[in-house]
Enzyme design. Structure first.
Site, PDB file in Angstrom:
ATOM      1  N   GLY A  32      34.083  81.056  50.010  1.00 51.37           N
ATOM      2  CA  GLY A  32      32.879  80.873  49.986  1.00 51.37           C
ATOM      3  C   GLY A  32      32.241  79.467  49.461  1.00 51.37           C
ATOM      4  O   GLY A  32      33.367  79.506  47.779  1.00 51.37           O
ATOM      5  N   GLU A  42      26.530  83.202  47.586  1.00 52.21           N
ATOM      6  CA  GLU A  42      26.854  81.862  47.957  1.00 52.21           C
ATOM      7  C   GLU A  42      25.101  81.818  48.088  1.00 52.21           C
ATOM      8  O   GLU A  42      24.544  80.866  47.693  1.00 52.21           O
ATOM      9  CB  GLU A  42      27.375  81.913  48.889  1.00 52.21           C
ATOM     10  CG  GLU A  42      28.873  82.315  49.478  1.00 52.21           C
ATOM     11  CD  GLU A  42      29.915  81.257  48.817  1.00 52.21           C
ATOM     12  OE1 GLU A  42      28.992  80.339  47.809  1.00 52.21           O
ATOM     13  OE2 GLU A  42      31.091  81.624  47.898  1.00 52.21           O
ATOM     14  N   HIS A  65      23.578  80.965  44.587  1.00 55.45           N
ATOM     15  CA  HIS A  65      23.989  79.689  44.274  1.00 55.45           C
ATOM     16  C   HIS A  65      22.575  78.784  44.892  1.00 55.45           C
ATOM     17  O   HIS A  65      22.099  77.863  44.056  1.00 55.45           O
ATOM     18  CB  HIS A  65      24.984  79.629  44.956  1.00 55.45           C
ATOM     19  CG  HIS A  65      27.127  79.641  44.374  1.00 55.45           C
ATOM     20  ND1 HIS A  65      26.679  79.052  43.093  1.00 55.45           N
ATOM     21  CD2 HIS A  65      27.245  80.366  44.976  1.00 55.45           C
ATOM     22  CE1 HIS A  65      28.044  79.452  42.377  1.00 55.45           C
ATOM     23  NE2 HIS A  65      28.372  80.522  43.978  1.00 55.45           N
ATOM     24  N   CYS A 114      34.560  82.725  40.607  1.00 52.64           N
ATOM     25  CA  CYS A 114      33.650  81.500  41.867  1.00 52.64           C
ATOM     26  C   CYS A 114      34.627  80.587  41.567  1.00 52.64           C
ATOM     27  O   CYS A 114      35.016  80.317  40.134  1.00 52.64           O
ATOM     28  CB  CYS A 114      32.698  81.213  41.145  1.00 52.64           C
ATOM     29  SG  CYS A 114      31.560  79.923  41.705  1.00 52.64           S
ATOM     30  N   LEU A 115      34.556  79.376  42.613  1.00 55.82           N
ATOM     31  CA  LEU A 115      35.056  78.475  42.706  1.00 55.82           C
ATOM     32  C   LEU A 115      34.596  77.537  41.273  1.00 55.82           C
ATOM     33  O   LEU A 115      35.420  76.778  40.823  1.00 55.82           O
ATOM     34  CB  LEU A 115      35.103  77.226  43.930  1.00 55.82           C
ATOM     35  CG  LEU A 115      35.626  77.964  44.867  1.00 55.82           C
ATOM     36  CD1 LEU A 115      36.520  77.427  46.367  1.00 55.82           C
ATOM     37  CD2 LEU A 115      37.903  78.192  44.309  1.00 55.82           C
ATOM     38  N   GLN A 139      27.400  74.268  44.563  1.00 54.91           N
ATOM     39  CA  GLN A 139      28.549  73.984  43.940  1.00 54.91           C
ATOM     40  C   GLN A 139      28.936  71.818  43.930  1.00 54.91           C
ATOM     41  O   GLN A 139      30.153  71.891  43.175  1.00 54.91           O
ATOM     42  CB  GLN A 139      29.449  74.950  44.321  1.00 54.91           C
ATOM     43  CG  GLN A 139      28.987  76.464  44.120  1.00 54.91           C
ATOM     44  CD  GLN A 139      30.133  76.895  44.649  1.00 54.91           C
ATOM     45  OE1 GLN A 139      29.917  77.653  45.999  1.00 54.91           O
ATOM     46  NE2 GLN A 139      30.617  77.674  44.003  1.00 54.91           N
TER      47      GLN A 139
HETATM   48 NI    NI Z   1      30.457  80.035  43.777  1.00 60.52          NI
END
Ligand code: NI
Length: 168
Positions: free
Chosen positions: A46, A135, A138, A92-93, A51
């Site tokens: 996701g 998500e 975010h 999380c990326l 981000q």
């Molecule tokens: Ni994330």
């Protein structure tokens, strides 16, 4: 299409609240395609526009192994969520190498627009419910580590700062 740079926690830009998308134009379609490519390349399941430092309400998700079930959510909103919760280890990326348990509602129903501009509803449970809520957080400027205790969060901040020093 292009790979987009991903912001890393504790970058303050991850705390910005995203604005609704008023019109689904070529720019939005290109952003969605680039975000999907960036998510698959990472690899992740996701990615929220926040981000990649675009503060608009756009999310891409694909929890399938084959990467063939892409879901694009524009202006998503929660219609309902279950009282029962589930605890899942999240990553999380934007928080590389960190995984921790977060408790969230086990089921969630949302409404969003697709890239075709049509509104649709999605009932999610299990991993998809976790991903949708992670998500959507975010877009509100919330990273999953914000759900952890202050002590754990501070440890993560100092660990990530050290990692960032190493790669510089
Ligand atoms: Ni994330």
């Amino acid at each position: 299409m292009a790979l987009l740079p991903i912001l890393h926690f504790p970058d303050p830009r991850l705390q910005k609240v995203a604005a609704p998308i008023e019109r689904i134009d070529d720019e939005v379609r290109r952003l969605a395609a680039d975000m999907a490519e960036t998510m698959y390349a990472a690899p992740g399941i996701g990615l929220a526009a926040t981000q990649v430092d675009v503060h608009r309400r756009l999310i891409v998700i694909d929890i399938s192994e084959a990467h063939d079930q892409l879901i694009t959510l524009i202006n998503p909103r929660i219609l309902g969520q279950s009282a029962d919760t589930q605890e899942c280890e999240e990553g999380c990326l934007s928080v590389p190498g960190i995984f921790d348990e977060v408790e969230r509602p086990a089921q969630v129903e949302i409404e969003a627009l697709g890239l075709d501009g049509q509104a649709f509803r999605l009932k999610a449970e299990g991993l998809l419910a976790v991903c949708v809520q992670h998500e959507m957080d975010h877009l509100e400027g919330i990273v999953f580590v914000d759900h952890l205790s202050r002590l754990k969060r501070n440890r993560i901040v100092s660990k990530l700062r050290k990692q960032q020093h190493k790669v510089l």
